[in-house]
Design an enzyme around this catalytic site. Structure first.
Site, short mmCIF file in Angstrom:
data_model
loop_
_atom_site.label_atom_id
_atom_site.label_comp_id
_atom_site.label_asym_id
_atom_site.label_seq_id
_atom_site.Cartn_x
_atom_site.Cartn_y
_atom_site.Cartn_z
N ARG A 1 0.82 -1.08 -0.07
CA ARG A 1 -0.03 0.01 -0.12
C ARG A 1 0.81 1.29 0.10
O ARG A 1 0.67 2.20 -0.79
CB ARG A 1 -0.94 -0.09 1.11
CG ARG A 1 -2.03 -1.04 1.10
CD ARG A 1 -3.30 -1.06 2.22
NE ARG A 1 -2.49 -1.20 3.63
CZ ARG A 1 -2.35 -2.26 4.19
NH1 ARG A 1 -2.95 -3.47 3.58
NH2 ARG A 1 -2.00 -2.12 5.53
N LYS B 1 -11.86 15.34 4.88
CA LYS B 1 -13.00 14.76 4.02
C LYS B 1 -13.94 13.96 4.80
O LYS B 1 -13.45 13.02 5.86
CB LYS B 1 -12.58 14.08 2.80
CG LYS B 1 -13.68 13.65 1.76
CD LYS B 1 -13.38 12.45 0.89
CE LYS B 1 -13.76 11.17 1.65
NZ LYS B 1 -13.90 10.01 0.69
N LYS C 1 -18.01 18.21 -2.16
CA LYS C 1 -17.89 16.90 -3.13
C LYS C 1 -19.24 16.09 -3.21
O LYS C 1 -19.20 15.30 -2.68
CB LYS C 1 -16.79 15.96 -2.54
CG LYS C 1 -16.40 14.83 -3.19
CD LYS C 1 -15.24 14.12 -2.86
CE LYS C 1 -14.70 12.89 -3.49
NZ LYS C 1 -13.75 12.04 -3.30
#
Length: 340
Positions: free
Chosen positions: A46, A136, A220
């Site tokens: 990752r 976010k 968003k």
């Protein structure tokens, strides 16, 4: 609350030609991305994958910010440079996903509410120290043809988004407010428009009630688009018209930018739809930009396949998608550019 800092960060993320790379996949989600290419989802794989993205040459021209996952924000490049510092050094603003995921909403079958408000103030303080300048939070709104979402599910998610946004601004972190009406299902574009309208109206009512500074946030949203199982197909122009019309009705002009999610669209469709909006509306009150995950990364994963010998090809694929979306920000992208 440092109003000037919030404004400057929000504006920088959506500066001309720029948008956001959403690289905030949770570990279970990134595993789903790695499985088809035969890559094991280890911490090192990752880390290496994100490093390939973040070190691609020239992306700072088109990427204004990157949303990171908690693990990724704490990781570093092979040279020992923390990713937040690596990005900042390239003029790309690092951000962080802070929600804890969507869970079933009690007594409202088929509806979900996003969790993660408990302890958020302390987490934001830590993320700020680690270098994050924006955050976010994603609300998940599912659709069926009749009863989902419930009115209460819309209110509950809007309220959570507003509480999150207020906590972010208190910590001098720009909140990205993400009310996602999912593309799953067979609903048509009109049904998507109705639910998206209800969601945006509720979100901005709650943001206003919580005292959130519109100039220091980004929205968003989903595009107004039919569900993936809907037999009705729409052109990029139809999606653009429906989306911008809805946004003009419900999103205050003070918001600096709207950064669309791709929501399961193909890389080409997401770019085409964004381009159609910017080509159609020459003078919107906000920047119309992107905050794409799969629509930027899918070609990269296909090229990489976990092999170091493929890194250059993977970075070329990523650079191309960033550039094409930068052109879509100007309304000058065309599908013919995909084959160049």
């Amino acid at each position: 609350m440092n109003i000037d800092e919030l404004k400057s960060v929000a504006q920088a993320i959506v500066a001309r030609q720029k948008g956001i790379l959403a690289a905030d996949e949770s570990n279970p989600t990134i595993k789903k991305r790695f499985d088809p290419i035969g890559v094991e989802s280890t911490e090192e794989n990752r880390r290496r994958y994100r490093e390939i993205l973040f070190t691609t040459e020239g992306i700072e021209r088109y990427i204004g910010g990157v949303i990171l996952f908690d693990e990724t924000l704490r990781q570093s490049s092979r040279d020992g440079i923390p990713f937040a510092h690596l990005l900042s050094g390239r003029g790309i603003i690092p951000g962080i996903k802070v929600d804890k995921g969507a869970k079933a909403l009690a007594l409202h079958p088929g509806n979900k509410v996003t969790e993660g408000l408990d302890g958020l103030r302390d987490r934001l303080a830590e993320y700020k120290q680690l270098g994050a300048k924006f955050a976010k939070w994603r609300a998940v709104i599912e659709i069926d043809e009749q009863n989902v979402p419930s009115a209460y599910a819309i209110r509950a998610n809007a309220h959570a988004l507003a509480r999150y946004a207020a906590l972010c601004q208190e910590a001098d972190i720009v909140p990205i407010v993400e009310p996602e009406v999912l593309m799953d299902g067979a609903h048509d574009i009109q049904r998507c428009n109705v639910i998206t309208s209800q969601m945006l109206e509720s979100v901005f009512s709650e943001l206003n009630a919580h005292g959130v500074l519109y100039e220091g946030m980004l929205l968003k949203p989903n595009m107004v688009i039919p569900g993936m199982k809907c037999p009705q197909r729409t052109s990029a122009e139809e999606v653009a018209q429906a989306s911008v019309r809805c946004l003009r009705r419900y999103v205050p002009a003070a918001v600096p930018g709207i950064v669309f999610l791709s929501g399961g669209q193909s890389a080409e469709d997401a770019t085409d739809n964004l381009n159609a909006m910017n080509a159609m509306d020459a003078n919107p009150p906000w920047q119309l930009s992107f905050s794409y995950g799969r629509a930027l990364q899918a070609p990269v994963l296909t090229a990489w396949k976990g092999q170091e010998s493929n890194v250059a090809e993977a970075q070329r694929a990523f650079s191309k998608r960033c550039q094409l979306n930068g052109l879509a920000r100007e309304g000058i992208y065309s599908r013919a550019m995909e084959n160049r």
